[in-house]
Structure formats: C-alpha cells, structure tokens
Design a protein around this motif. Sequence first.
Motif: not given
Length: 330
Positions: A109-113, A239-248, A252-254, A287-296
């Motif tokens: 989580a810190l790495a994403l931040i 869908p709600d997060v996408i709208e929030a990203l579009k509006s500003g 940031y989303l990780g 401003n979006v960072l996606i990792t594929a369930h690798q935190a563990f």
Amino acid sequence: MKIAFFSTQSYDRKYFDQVNRHYGYELLYFEASLNEKTAILAEGCQAVCIFVNDQANALTLENLHKLGIRNIVLRCAGFNQVDLEKTAALGMRVLRVPAYSPESIAEHALALILTLNRKTHKAYNRVREGNFSLQRLTGFNISGKSIGIIGLGKIGLAFARIMQGFGCRILAFDPFTKDVPAYIELCDRDTLFEQSQIISIHCPLNADTKHLINAASLAKMKEGVMLINTSRGAVIRTPDVIEALKSGKLGYLGIDVYEQEDKLFFRDLSESVIPDDQILRLMSFPNVLITAHQAFLTHEALTEIAETTLSNLKSIVEGRENPNQVSNGF
C-alpha cells in the motif's frame, strides 16, 4: 491426505512443496480455478485448497460433496468466495489463513502511495528513453498529511505504524476496534472521508463493506484525495470511481484488487483483447496505478501461507478444533 490445489501459480508450487516436506501430503496442482465445472478435477482427494478468485458457490460445493470432499482450506484471509451456509448444510469444514505477514500488504500500500505521488514509474520509463526532463513529475510531502485507514486488523495496524513513521496524522474507522495505540485517532466513517488526504482500505469484504466507496462517500472526500485499495475489489464501486477521476474529485487511485479481477488477474493477456471496458478506462488515466493482486507476494508471506494452510490440514487429519475454521461465518 490428498489435496487438490486450484488456481495455482509457479510460486504456489514452490513454497507449498518446500513446506510440505515436513507434512508429507499428496498435493495435486491445477492452474484452473475452482467452479462447478472444474470441481471434478478433485476426484479422489480429501480436501481442496482455493484462492481469492475461486468460486465455492452452492453448486460447486454440491459437486465437491458428491466426490466425498468435506474439507476446504483457503490460502488467503478472505472467505467471501465461499457459500458458508451451504458448507454448514453439507457438513463441510472451511479453514483459512487469517493473517500472513501483514507487513507485506501494508508495505505494498505504501509502495502504491509513493509511486503515485512521486511518479517514479514514469521517471523510470523516461530515463530509459533518454528523457531527463522533470516536467509533470511534481509530488507532495507525505509528512504532515492526514491518512485515513478503513479497517484496523493486523494489516491496518501495520500500515498505521508505517505511516506514523512518516510523521502523518492517523485517522481510522473500524466498528469492531476500540483499543488502539495513542497515535491513532478513531473516528466515524464520515469524519475519515472528510478529513483524510490519503485513504487506504484494509477491511474485509462483506455485506456492510461492499461498494463502501461509492458516489455518496466520494462526495464527502477532499478534492484531489488519494485512494488506495489492497483489500478486496468490490469494496469500491468502479463506475463511481471512474466518474470521480474524470471530475478531478479523486486525484489519485492505487489498486491491487479489482471487482472483476477473476477474469483478468494472474493471467498473461498481453496478446489478447481485454473485454473489460471498466479496467481499460481505469488504465487510461495518468493518475491511476494498478497492480494485479501482488501485495501478498513476498517470501515471508508465501512461506507463512503455506505453513498455516498445511497446519490447518493437519488439524483436520488429527480431528482437532482449529481457530482458523470459518464454517460458521467468522
């Protein structure tokens, strides 16, 4: 005991084989995920071992039960993918790994931040192309920021310790936790939404937390808030997060998890057409960072997962009670 492992990767085989030297079970590994059609692969086994995106729904459980299987062990903490009412009705035991190196999840989580903030992934790619410009790489100091933590289990507490070290104000919401270190400010959910500049999710997925992050909760957050999710994908309504990203509204989303990840994650789809429009839209945001369930995915966590899972199986063989049993929904 003979156990069928579903949704296995090379690292599963490596760490379970290492730990199994002390147990001597017969382990069968399948790359296929568990569902009502693939349950037949477990024929002749006494237990199945499943992961986060396997589906132990009512029909799958009935098919396993017909094969004589009465034991399900999860190599993860969450058990939302298991129909516990059905397992109880069928007399099946379900055991999980309640905690495995919580620091591995908290550190991811810190790495994403840090990556989202300081844009190190973009800087890395630029420099490799001979571009040494600093334009559009400006970040902010994490020190002094208000960090909101949703869920104060072992992972949430590990994350809180890390962020305290950065000199942050720590806000937390957890309806089941009352006794916390003095540096953590327990508050209600709305206060956390309203006052946090970075929000990190560490709660389980259940009826109360599904789509906890939605249009209404996002509206309460600060403009430009950073949202991090390393828990379960369905805690966020995409869908709600996408709208929030579009509006500003969302700056940031990780995410290391995604609601529809069972069709995507743990696979190489680099030569395929991805049919999921929502994740493609998320991937299009700078401003979006996606990792594929690798935190563990650390040596320590994988070792502990294998050890606890096989220890759970040993308690079944010996007929002992086990605090890791979740057949009754806890």
